[in-house]
Design an enzyme around this catalytic site. Structure first.
Site, PDB file in Angstrom:
ATOM      1  CD  GLU A 162     -25.876 -33.291   9.195  1.00  0.00           C
ATOM      2  OE1 GLU A 162     -26.178 -32.355   9.433  1.00  0.00           O
ATOM      3  OE2 GLU A 162     -25.357 -34.230   9.679  1.00  0.00           O
TER       4      GLU A 162
ATOM      5  CE  LYS B  77     -19.495 -34.185   8.841  1.00  0.00           C
ATOM      6  NZ  LYS B  77     -20.462 -34.370   7.745  1.00  0.00           N
TER       7      LYS B  77
ATOM      8  NE  ARG C 109     -17.388 -42.994  12.919  1.00  0.00           N
ATOM      9  CZ  ARG C 109     -17.759 -41.850  12.380  1.00  0.00           C
ATOM     10  NH1 ARG C 109     -16.953 -40.884  12.006  1.00  0.00           N
ATOM     11  NH2 ARG C 109     -19.136 -41.683  11.902  1.00  0.00           N
TER      12      ARG C 109
HETATM   13  P1  ATP Z   1     -19.868 -36.252  12.372  1.00  0.00           P
HETATM   14  O1  ATP Z   1     -18.530 -35.936  12.268  1.00  0.00           O
HETATM   15  O2  ATP Z   1     -20.859 -35.066  12.347  1.00  0.00           O
HETATM   16  O3  ATP Z   1     -20.628 -37.340  12.997  1.00  0.00           O
HETATM   17  P2  ATP Z   1     -20.038 -37.866   9.858  1.00  0.00           P
HETATM   18  O4  ATP Z   1     -18.658 -37.982  10.146  1.00  0.00           O
HETATM   19  O5  ATP Z   1     -21.000 -38.948  10.237  1.00  0.00           O
HETATM   20  O6  ATP Z   1     -20.300 -36.587  10.907  1.00  0.00           O
HETATM   21  P3  ATP Z   1     -21.398 -37.718   7.629  1.00  0.00           P
HETATM   22  O7  ATP Z   1     -21.397 -36.684   6.655  1.00  0.00           O
HETATM   23  O8  ATP Z   1     -22.852 -37.967   8.031  1.00  0.00           O
HETATM   24  O9  ATP Z   1     -20.336 -37.185   8.521  1.00  0.00           O
HETATM   25  O10 ATP Z   1     -20.816 -38.979   6.847  1.00  0.00           O
HETATM   26  C1  ATP Z   1     -20.977 -39.319   5.395  1.00  0.00           C
HETATM   27  C2  ATP Z   1     -20.659 -40.747   5.434  1.00  0.00           C
HETATM   28  O11 ATP Z   1     -19.169 -41.047   5.695  1.00  0.00           O
HETATM   29  C3  ATP Z   1     -21.401 -41.729   6.453  1.00  0.00           C
HETATM   30  O12 ATP Z   1     -22.033 -42.735   5.328  1.00  0.00           O
HETATM   31  C4  ATP Z   1     -20.340 -42.091   7.210  1.00  0.00           C
HETATM   32  O13 ATP Z   1     -20.692 -43.448   7.764  1.00  0.00           O
HETATM   33  C5  ATP Z   1     -19.071 -41.893   6.486  1.00  0.00           C
HETATM   34  N1  ATP Z   1     -18.174 -41.556   7.560  1.00  0.00           N
HETATM   35  C6  ATP Z   1     -17.935 -40.660   8.157  1.00  0.00           C
HETATM   36  N2  ATP Z   1     -16.791 -40.593   8.954  1.00  0.00           N
HETATM   37  C7  ATP Z   1     -15.972 -41.785   8.740  1.00  0.00           C
HETATM   38  C8  ATP Z   1     -15.035 -42.446   9.168  1.00  0.00           C
HETATM   39  N3  ATP Z   1     -13.943 -41.620  10.083  1.00  0.00           N
HETATM   40  N4  ATP Z   1     -14.713 -43.647   8.438  1.00  0.00           N
HETATM   41  C9  ATP Z   1     -15.312 -44.225   7.551  1.00  0.00           C
HETATM   42  N5  ATP Z   1     -16.469 -43.503   7.246  1.00  0.00           N
HETATM   43  C10 ATP Z   1     -16.995 -42.394   7.733  1.00  0.00           C
HETATM   44 MG    MG Z   2     -23.079 -38.351  10.312  1.00  0.00          MG
END
Ligand code: ATP
Ligand code: MG
Length: 559
Positions: free
Chosen positions: A36, A274, A264
Site C-alpha cells: 500500500e 508504517k 511477518r
Molecule cells: P502496515 O504497517 O500499515 O500494517 P503493511 O506492513 O501491511 O502495512 P503493506 O504495504 O500492506 O504494508 O505490505 C505489503 C506486503 O508486504 C504485504 O503483502 C505484507 O504482507 C508484506 N509485509 C509487510 N510487512 C511485513 C513484514 N514485517 N514481514 C514480512 N512481510 C511483510
Molecule cells: Mg497492509
C-alpha cells in the site's frame, strides 16, 4: 532455518510444487508484491519481495508489482515512486507487470453490483462505528443490520446514488450479506464500500466511494491471474472471506488465486509498522524515511547496506508459520560478510591526535604501499603518503599503559600499519594540561611495518599524514531503540519512551586519506580497524560525510 534459497525447501515451495505436479493453473506460477503506497518500504517488506520474486524466478513464472492503493487518504506519489525505486534497487524486475488496484475500481464496482443482484449485498444506513459496535464478539453473535431487509432494486438504486455523490461521508456503506452469527467475525456482513469525498492521487475526483481493502485485495489477485497469493499471517482469518468473494464472481476456467500465509518479520531494537515509522519522521526524531537508523530499505541503503546483503538476509531467515523476532545482529552479519569481500580498505582517523616523528626529516614525504583488500588481491594496492607529522586515533595512545593495552604509550614501540615501527618518547601538553601532541622516533629499518631483525611488536595502529589527510564528518549509529521489542515491552505504554537518545553520534573533525577525495555518495569502504562506512549524499565538494554501516565485529564491547 534456511540458509540457501536455491537449495532448501520450505512449506510454500512444497505447496507450489504440489500444485505444479497436479497440473494446476496450466503449470504457471504468478506471484505479486502488493504494497500500500502509504509509506516507505522496510526490511519486512524486503522479506516479502525476496520471497515473491524469488519463487517466481525459481519456477519460471513472473511476479507483479501492485500498488494496493484503495485508500485515498494516506497515499501519495512520493511513496509510489520510492517503492518502485526500492524494489528495483533490491535487484528485482517486474517487466511490464506494474499494476494499481485503483485501475480496478470500475471492475470492483461491477462486482459489487453483481453481489447486490444476487441478493448478497445491501446498502446499510449505519455509520462505520455502528457497524463495528454491532458486530458481536468471539462468543456472541452480531446484530442484524436493518438494511439487510432491503430489496435488490432499492439497493441498486441506493448504491448508484452513493457513487453519484448523493450522500455525505460515513452515512452509508455497502455490506455483504453473509452471516451475522458466523464464528469468524470477518464473515459477519463485512463492509465492501464506504463513502469518502476525497480525491485519490491517481483517480482524482472520479470516485467518492472506495472499496475496502478486503473487497479489493483478493479480486485484484484474481484479475491479474495470480496463482499463489502469499501474505502475512494476520490475513489467515480473512481467507474464508476472500474465498467467499471468489465463489461469487469467479468464472470457470480462470485461475483462482490460492492464498498462503507466512510469519511477518520482526527485527530486534526497531519498529516495523508504517504508522510508527511515519511518526518518527513527522516528529523529527529521525531525519527522514531514509535516515540510516530507520529499518526502511532507503535507510539501509543510505547506511551502506548492499542489495546482496539484504537478499542474503532474507534467504537466511527463511519462511515459517510462527512469528518470531530476528536479531538485528544477523542482518549486520550479512552486510559485514558482503562488504568484507567487496569494500576497499582505507584509512580514517575519527578522533585525531598529532604525532611528530623527531628523527624523520622535515619536509620529506615518502609513499608506502597499502593493500586495498587482503580478501581480494585483484583489488591491488595504493600509495599512502608518510611524513614527519601524522595523526593517530586519540584512543590509540595512553600515558599509562596498564594491562592489555598494546598500543602507543611512553617508551613503547608499535607498528604503524604499512609504515614503520615507532617508539613514543614523550608528549606535549597545552595550557590546560591536555595532551596535544605525541613525540616519537621511528626505525628506518622497519619500512613496510616489518623489522629485519625479527623484533616483534604487540600493537598495530593506523595513521594519516597530517599534510595529506582531508577533513570529513563521520556519523556513528547505535540502535534506534533501547528495547529488543519496543512494541511489545512489559509496562511500557508508549513505544517512543524507548527511543535511544544516543542513536546518532556525529564526529565532525575526522580525517580520511586523500585517495577518498571526490568519493561518490553510496560508495562503501572499510576504514581500517573502525568498521564499514558509506559516503553520504550530504557530502559536498570540500567536505565528505560518511555513515558507519556496521562495526568490524559484532560490537558488544569489542574494539
Ligand atoms: P502496515 O504497517 O500499515 O500494517 P503493511 O506492513 O501491511 O502495512 P503493506 O504495504 O500492506 O504494508 O505490505 C505489503 C506486503 O508486504 C504485504 O503483502 C505484507 O504482507 C508484506 N509485509 C509487510 N510487512 C511485513 C513484514 N514485517 N514481514 C514480512 N512481510 C511483510
Ligand atoms: Mg497492509
Amino acid at each position: 532455518m534456511e540458509t540457501n534459497e536455491k537449495t532448501t525447501t520450505n512449506f510454500i515451495k512444497d505447496i507450489i510444487e504440489d500444485d505444479l505436479e497436479k497440473g494446476k493453473n496450466g503449470g504457471q506460477v504468478v506471484t505479486r508484491f502488493p504494497p500500500e503506497p502509504n509509506g516507505y518500504l522496510h526490511i519486512g517488506h524486503a522479506k516479502s519481495i525476496c520471497l515473491n520474486f524469488g519463487l517466481a524466478k525459481r519456477y519460471g513464472g513472473r511476479c507483479h508489482l501492485r500498488m494496493d492503493d484503495t485508500n485515498p487518504e494516506k497515499e501519495d506519489v512520493e511513496y509510489t515512486d520510492s517503492i518502485i525505486n526500492d524494489v528495483k534497487w533490491l535487484g528485482f524486475d517486474w517487466g511490464e507487470h506494474l499494476y494499481y488496484a485503483s485501475d480496478y475500481f470500475e471492475q470492483l464496482y461491477e462486482w459489487a453490483v453483481l453481489l447486490i443482484k444476487k441478493g448478497l449485498a445491501y446498502v446499510s444506513d449505519m455509520t462505520p462505528d455502528e457497524v463495528s459496535a454491532t458486530r458481536g464478539g468471539p462468543t456472541w453473535a452480531g446484530q442484524e443490520d436493518p438494511g439487510r431487509k432491503r430489496g435488490v432494486e432499492e439497493n441498486l438504486d441506493l448504491f448508484a446514488r452513493m457513487r453519484a455523490g448523493d450522500f455525505p461521508d460515513g452515512t452509508k456503506t455497502l455490506r455483504a450479506k453473509i452471516d451475522m452469527a458466523a464464528p469468524n467475525i470477518n464473515m459477519r456482513d463485512p463492509v465492501l464500500y464506504r463513502i469518502k469525498h476525497e480525491n485519490h492521487h491517481r483517480t482524482g475526483g472520479t470516485w467518492c466511494i472506495y472499496p475496502m481493502y478486503d473487497f479489493a485485495h483478493g479480486q485484484s489477485d484474481y484479475i491479474e491471474g495470480i496463482t499463489h497469493s502469499i501474505c502475512t499471517l494476520e490475513f489467515e482469518v480473512h481467507r474464508p472471506l476472500y474465498d467467499w468473494f471468489l465463489d461469487q464472481i469467479a468464472e470457470p476456467g480462470r485461475v483462482r488465486p490460492r492464498q498462503i500465509e507466512f510469519a511477518r518479520l520482526s527485527l530486534s531494537y526497531t519498529v516495523m509498522s508504517k504508522r510508527k515509522l511515519l511518526e518518527l519522521v513527522e516528529t523529527k526524531f529521525v531525519r527522514g524515511w531514509d535516515d540510516p537508523r530507520m529499518p526502511t530499505i532507503s535507510g539501509l541503503r543510505r547506511r551502506g547496506y548492499t542489495p546482496e546483503s539484504i537478499r542474503d538476509f532474507a534467504d537466511r531467515i527463511g519462511v515459517a508459520k510462527a512469528d518470531n523476532v530476528v536479531d538485528v545482529a544477523l542482518l549486520e552479519h550479512c552486510v559485514r560478510e558482503d562488504l568484507n569481500r567487496r569494500a576497499p580498505r582505507v584509512i580514517a582517523v575519527l578522533n585525531p591526535l598529532r604525532v611528530v616523528i623527531e628523527n624523520y626529516p622535515e619536509g620529506q614525504t615518502e609513499e608506502l604501499d597499502a593493500v586495498n583488500n587482503p580478501e581480494d588481491e585483484s583489488m591491488g594496492k595504493r600509495k599512502l603518503p608518510f611524513s614527519r607529522e601524522l595523526y593517530i586515533e586519540r584512543e590509540d595512545f595512553r600515558e599509562e599503559a596498564a594491562g592489555k593495552f598494546f598500543r602507543l604509550a611512553p617508551g613503547k614501540e608499535v607498528r604503524f600499519k604499512f609504515a614503520y615501527y615507532l617508539t613514543c618518547t614523550g608528549v606535549v601538553r597545552d595550557d590546560r594540561g591536555e595532551i596535544v601532541e605525541v613525540r616519537c622516533t621511528y626505525d628506518p629499518a622497519t619500512r613496510g611495518g616489518w623489522s629485519q631483525d625479527g623484533r616483534k611488536v604487540k600493537g598495530t595502529i593506523h595513521w594519516l599524514s597530517a599534510e595529506h589527510a582531508i577533513p570529513a564528518e563521520v556519523r556513528l549509529y547505535d540502535r534506534l531503540f533501547t528495547a529488543i521489542e519496543p512494541e511489545n515491552t512489559k509496562d511500557v505504554e508508549d513505544y517512543r519512551t524507548l527511543l535511544n537518545p544516543d542513536s546518532l553520534k556525529v564526529l565532525d573533525r575526522c580525517l580520511v586519506e586523500q585517495s577518498l577525495k571526490g568519493a561518490k555518495p553510496g560508495t562503501q569502504y572499510q576504514f581500517e580497524r573502525l568498521g564499514y562506512f558509506c559516503v553520504d549524499h550530504d557530502s559536498t565538494a570540500d567536505r565528505l560525510v560518511f555513515n558507519r554501516t556496521v562495526t568490524l565485529k559484532d560490537s558488544k564491547g569489542k574494539d
